[in-house]
Design a protein around this motif. Structure first.
Motif, PDB file in Angstrom:
ATOM      1  N   ALA A 279       0.861  -1.188   0.000  1.00 50.95           N
ATOM      2  CA  ALA A 279       0.000   0.000   0.000  1.00 50.95           C
ATOM      3  C   ALA A 279       0.895   1.234   0.000  1.00 50.95           C
ATOM      4  O   ALA A 279       1.910   1.282   0.709  1.00 50.95           O
ATOM      5  CB  ALA A 279      -0.894  -0.014   1.234  1.00 50.95           C
ATOM      6  N   HIS A 280       0.512   2.221  -0.798  1.00 51.19           N
ATOM      7  CA  HIS A 280       1.334   3.419  -0.997  1.00 51.19           C
ATOM      8  C   HIS A 280       0.475   4.682  -0.887  1.00 51.19           C
ATOM      9  O   HIS A 280      -0.744   4.625  -1.067  1.00 51.19           O
ATOM     10  CB  HIS A 280       1.994   3.373  -2.386  1.00 51.19           C
ATOM     11  N   LEU A 281       1.168   5.795  -0.667  1.00 51.72           N
ATOM     12  CA  LEU A 281       0.443   7.063  -0.564  1.00 51.72           C
ATOM     13  C   LEU A 281       0.016   7.565  -1.948  1.00 51.72           C
ATOM     14  O   LEU A 281      -1.046   8.163  -2.088  1.00 51.72           O
ATOM     15  CB  LEU A 281       1.342   8.109   0.129  1.00 51.72           C
ATOM     16  N   THR A 282       0.855   7.311  -2.951  1.00 51.27           N
ATOM     17  CA  THR A 282       0.561   7.893  -4.261  1.00 51.27           C
ATOM     18  C   THR A 282       0.535   6.842  -5.361  1.00 51.27           C
ATOM     19  O   THR A 282       1.167   5.789  -5.261  1.00 51.27           O
ATOM     20  CB  THR A 282       1.633   8.938  -4.656  1.00 51.27           C
ATOM     21  N   GLU A 283      -0.178   7.190  -6.435  1.00 50.32           N
ATOM     22  CA  GLU A 283      -0.251   6.307  -7.592  1.00 50.32           C
ATOM     23  C   GLU A 283       1.128   6.115  -8.214  1.00 50.32           C
ATOM     24  O   GLU A 283       1.500   5.028  -8.646  1.00 50.32           O
ATOM     25  CB  GLU A 283      -1.202   6.896  -8.641  1.00 50.32           C
ATOM     26  N   GLN A 284       1.879   7.207  -8.197  1.00 44.90           N
ATOM     27  CA  GLN A 284       3.194   7.170  -8.821  1.00 44.90           C
ATOM     28  C   GLN A 284       4.120   6.159  -8.134  1.00 44.90           C
ATOM     29  O   GLN A 284       4.793   5.348  -8.771  1.00 44.90           O
ATOM     30  CB  GLN A 284       3.805   8.567  -8.764  1.00 44.90           C
ATOM     31  N   GLU A 285       4.097   6.223  -6.795  1.00 44.77           N
ATOM     32  CA  GLU A 285       4.945   5.315  -6.016  1.00 44.77           C
ATOM     33  C   GLU A 285       4.518   3.859  -6.250  1.00 44.77           C
ATOM     34  O   GLU A 285       5.355   2.965  -6.415  1.00 44.77           O
ATOM     35  CB  GLU A 285       4.798   5.685  -4.531  1.00 44.77           C
ATOM     36  N   ALA A 286       3.203   3.637  -6.270  1.00 43.76           N
ATOM     37  CA  ALA A 286       2.681   2.289  -6.519  1.00 43.76           C
ATOM     38  C   ALA A 286       3.111   1.818  -7.913  1.00 43.76           C
ATOM     39  O   ALA A 286       3.596   0.689  -8.078  1.00 43.76           O
ATOM     40  CB  ALA A 286       1.164   2.271  -6.383  1.00 43.76           C
ATOM     41  N   GLY A 287       2.961   2.691  -8.890  1.00 47.51           N
ATOM     42  CA  GLY A 287       3.291   2.329 -10.270  1.00 47.51           C
ATOM     43  C   GLY A 287       4.756   1.976 -10.447  1.00 47.51           C
ATOM     44  O   GLY A 287       5.106   1.063 -11.195  1.00 47.51           O
ATOM     45  N   LYS A 288       5.621   2.687  -9.729  1.00 48.88           N
ATOM     46  CA  LYS A 288       7.052   2.423  -9.803  1.00 48.88           C
ATOM     47  C   LYS A 288       7.352   1.007  -9.293  1.00 48.88           C
ATOM     48  O   LYS A 288       8.123   0.260  -9.898  1.00 48.88           O
ATOM     49  CB  LYS A 288       7.784   3.475  -8.952  1.00 48.88           C
ATOM     50  N   GLU A 289       6.712   0.671  -8.196  1.00 48.09           N
ATOM     51  CA  GLU A 289       6.956  -0.656  -7.619  1.00 48.09           C
ATOM     52  C   GLU A 289       6.456  -1.772  -8.544  1.00 48.09           C
ATOM     53  O   GLU A 289       7.110  -2.819  -8.688  1.00 48.09           O
ATOM     54  CB  GLU A 289       6.277  -0.772  -6.252  1.00 48.09           C
ATOM     55  N   VAL A 290       5.290  -1.576  -9.152  1.00 47.37           N
ATOM     56  CA  VAL A 290       4.732  -2.589 -10.069  1.00 47.37           C
ATOM     57  C   VAL A 290       5.779  -2.993 -11.102  1.00 47.37           C
ATOM     58  O   VAL A 290       5.982  -4.177 -11.381  1.00 47.37           O
ATOM     59  CB  VAL A 290       3.458  -2.039 -10.764  1.00 47.37           C
TER      60      VAL A 290
END
Lengths: 581, 581
Positions: free
Chosen positions: A230-241
């Motif tokens: 779980a992440h604060l931002t879409e960007q951070e989540a997308g980077k991890e994906v």
């Protein structure tokens, strides 16, 4: 019709249906106490014992040399039969009396352990922590995300009895753990300081599928890891994906020597409940079919919505007395399964059996004394064996996983075939002549007869053998990679679509990325097309979209139409389609 | 009454019943979509958040310092409540909406991974190979060994539905894998050359118990390893049983710093289907109860009989034409579970929370800059933080698992309590004064206030910290070991039996080892005995035999009678009895 009857029916046409082959169909027949006779008959039918048989007839005739029954069919002629023989005789897997559930023998489980070590090391650097959530999920919990449950409802196994009692509420055996985990996420994540939350588990999941089961590739229970973050931002989540997708590709390419294509799933093919799904797609040349290798999903805020996983906006400028806005967290989930082992076997195996890439081979090198005959003196033999033992120690000191085969009463031919069937990447032979010349004779598993053999100076064994193993690893990958590249065809017009598939390729086509259009393509590419000659063994299934490749082959010319002539839309992306597992 | 009602009823008296405490009882009530309000109320009730709350009230008052709510009860006064708080606030475990099934959070799962590495290394030296057998077992297969199924029938969870269909034949969720594995053994073992066969698996098993569930200690699903081996001779099998028992004892004593007593189970207490069962027995001083820590069984030839696992006698002298005798193989099975983590917590934890032994602590050392106040200059702070970072690197280079706590806005007191609650074995503080003196201040988690603190020269940190961690490990074991030894009382006469138990001891008594006599002792030692003063909090259960200790305390004098006066038989062995988990 009961579920098992459905499964049996469907598996009748299966390319590797263990239930039929083993006669262990679960149908209406009462289970009999196995009788020895029946068992022996079955075992003989299975034929595939790699160990010398010890039945009474042979015991009487003790002098008879053990016979090894190798793989009795060609990969190119009957892939299903070949695959079954290879995994059984190679001691990778065993069937059970539960259709679609298999035993992962040490041969394959060790590969899984190598994958675990490799992947754990990478995700630990990303601050992901391992944990374990329960096998059972309540029905209420499973149903909290609508798309998700719709995607899984048809294949959930339910526990309804405990001991001799009916359970008040039935429990799902996890098909995946989103809903099992996110109640905890809701409780644990109280503030932006609790983000990111990154958990992973290695476990077993059950999907009571009624498609053809196939060992490793599609089974009702399988092993995997599932990461949930779980992440604060879409960007951070997308980077991890994408980081995870890179790690998955590395497992395939760097460990298993299997090439994959990175991309994104079309809406039709994405994970139930996902915002978007990234994927790596593999390819089985023998049948020309694609195979989903692993997926990494951005779930967006769908589950955060249903499970109420929110934090207050830490970046909001607030005035005295004003409450902060609630932000829903951005979530990912990503999974990698034991299917990968099946892809590896299908990719590298040959008519002699398994070929295991050195980095995941439990035994990388088999070391064998040779040239000992009835005329060899005991002194010579002892000296030779001592030298072999010294070679073993040198290799072990160089971190080579080596096994010596000192078995008596087996011919060298038997032993060679035995280790070849098990896929050991390198054989070292050492006989009196080698000893005199100060060399060992090498034989590479991955090369054809005639090109396989060489020699290494005994004095250089500790450096040359590891180097040769890495060469084998690289060559195996290159060979598979070249093959996949040559079978990934750019197709611009519909008239070439089905013929190209029928020639055992996957196609990369201009496409509108629309769901209904995909369904149409699947329909129109299935079965025998008029005027087309179809390989009798080719699956008659339609082609589905495998992925939108991250590396697009070329820029789409303005106004390019979707490859499907019935569609008429403008093409948005190059999309890879194929028949697939 | 449904099984869940039974479970709920029984758990009403439970010492650590999560279903009641969390209000997630599975009963007849329809599951509601969780509303935020209800959720918050529940969470407040749970109280135990170790992170600063971020509810709207607090957000308004941003200046308020985060408050840490520590463990609010004493271990000696209410062990059940203490245990629940310690595992929740220490972030070892979380409850779920499935009673008796728990989440193993990274805090506890990491310990499990340390155990896996330790044990894998030892069994690999014994040539045991890891593998994986299916979760589901057919009913017919499960029933093939009579004693075995009788032992497990009451607690098997059954899958009866797949997707939307009823299964033709229900499937057991494995409670253990003897019957799942031995069909394979029967097929694989064709000759004495296939022996010994030594397989192990790390997996999850389900025992749908209706005794009180208790996190780690007794749960419906748990993680374990189960080893299954087959040997040519009883002697070889027996040797392995004890080797494994030694490894199990080493996990407890060398890793978890928990003392155990090695022994053999009496016939009453052995594994269903076993020839004999060896065991290590732990002890929970706070309640004076024994606890089975792990077991290693010799199954004899019982399963070989039922599964027809035979080889021809290789040592038989045969004449021309004579057939060799069939020998049944000798089998062992041995298991070690996540219960061990609970025993560790119950043994070492104190009123401040968890105390984790250094060898299994994910974070062995927490390193903290201290003495930074509002008056500290930024230069001084930066210099201090850089020095702290250098200390961290030195420790990491010395293979110390260290974490720095640079969190802003938390008082040192908050941070100290937070890490103490999580059980980190060693805290290092480093402030401007320490920097000036060239030392770090140490604070041991395992020692009482006043004795916990010391200093280490900065220049010696890489050698002294690892040394101190090993001292902590050794001291934790010694303390627990001395405690157990002092509570293991030799009792010769029945009149002392119950009073000694009531004083929170286990007893070692002369015993006939007979089953009916044991049953009698259990009955006669339960509840409040006439004339005895009983601690109100002491469990009223009877005592059962824990083991026949391998180290007998002394030779039994000729003619010594069994401790049970109603028995009258001659004593055969010293047997350890106790109330137990």
């Amino acid at each position: 019709m009961s579920t098992d009857e459905v499964a049996d029916k469907m598996s009748a046409t299966n390319i590797a249906d263990e239930a039929n082959k083993q006669g262990t169909v679960e149908g209406g027949k009462p289970h009999k106490k196995p009788e020895k006779k029946e068992k022996e008959r079955k075992d003989q039918k299975m034929a595939a014992k790699s160990k010398p048989a010890s039945n009474p007839q042979q015991a009487k005739n003790k002098a008879s040399e053990p016979q090894l029954i190798g793989i009795t069919c060609k990969k190119s002629e009957d892939l299903a039969e070949w695959y079954q023989q290879v995994i059984l005789k190679g001691e990778m897997l065993e069937f059970t009396d539960v259709p679609g559930c298999y035993v992962y023998l040490p041969g394959s489980y060790k590969i899984w352990e190598f994958i675990q070590v490799f992947f754990n090391e990478r995700i630990q650097k990303m601050k992901v922590k391992n944990c374990y959530f329960p096998l059972f999920i309540t029905e209420a919990n499973l149903q909290r995300e609508k798309d998700h449950i719709e995607g899984f409802a048809a294949e959930v196994a339910w526990v309804t009895e405990g001991g001799k009692n009916k359970l008040e509420k039935k429990l799902a055996v996890r098909p995946t753990s989103e809903t099992a985990m996110y109640s905890y996420y809701s409780k644990k994540i109280r503030s932006h300081r609790d983000l990111p939350l990154k958990l992973n588990q290695w476990n077993n999941v059950v999907r009571w599928e009624f498609k053809h089961p196939m060992p490793f590739i599609r089974s009702r229970e399988f092993l995997w890891q599932e990461g949930h973050t779980a992440h604060l931002t879409e960007q951070e989540a997308g980077k991890e994906v994408l980081e995870i997708l890179d790690h998955y590709a590395a497992i395939y390419e760097d460990l298993l020597a299997v090439p994959v294509v990175k991309g994104k799933k079309t809406a039709n093919e994405q994970f139930p409940g996902a915002h978007y799904t990234t994927t790596i797609e593999g390819f089985i040349p023998a049948v020309g079919r694609g195979i989903q290798a692993a997926t990494s999903h951005c779930l967006g805020q769908h589950f955060a919505n249903m499970f109420d996983i929110t934090v207050e906006d830490p970046n909001q400028e607030v005035k005295e007395g004003e409450a902060r806005n609630k932000l829903k967290v951005w979530q990912n989930s990503w999974g990698f399964t034991t299917r990968s082992i099946g892809v590896m076997i299908l990719t590298h195996g040959d008519d002699k059996g398994l070929v295991i890439p050195p980095r995941v081979a439990d035994v990388q090198v088999v070391l064998m004394p040779v040239g000992v005959t009835a005329k060899t003196t005991l002194d010579t033999k002892e000296k030779l064996y001592n030298e072999v033992d010294e070679l073993r120690r040198s290799l072990e000191d160089a971190n080579v996983r080596v096994e010596c085969d000192y078995r008596e009463g087996y011919s060298p031919g038997y032993k060679f075939n035995d280790w070849e069937m098990k896929g050991v990447p390198l054989r070292l032979e050492f006989g009196p002549k080698d000893s005199a010349n100060g060399v060992v004779t090498t034989s590479r598993r991955d090369q054809a007869e005639g090109k396989a053999r060489g020699t290494i100076q005994v004095s250089e064994i500790a450096t040359e053998v590891p180097k040769l193993l890495e060469t084998i690893q690289a060559d195996m990958f290159k060979k598979a990679s070249d093959e996949y590249a040559s079978r990934r065809k750019l197709v611009r017009e519909w008239k070439d679509f089905v013929p190209t598939l029928n020639a055992k390729n996957v196609v990369v086509v201009p496409h509108c990325t629309g769901g209904p259009c995909e369904d149409e393509i699947k329909k129109d590419s299935s079965g025998q097309q008029e005027g087309q000659e179809v390989d009798a063994r080719a699956p008659s299934m339609g082609a589905k979209s495998l992925c939108i490749p991250a590396a697009q082959p070329e820029e789409l010319a303005q106004g390019t139409k979707c490859v499907n002539p019935k569609c008429g839309q403008e093409a948005k992306m190059w999309v890879m389609f194929g028949r697939s597992y």
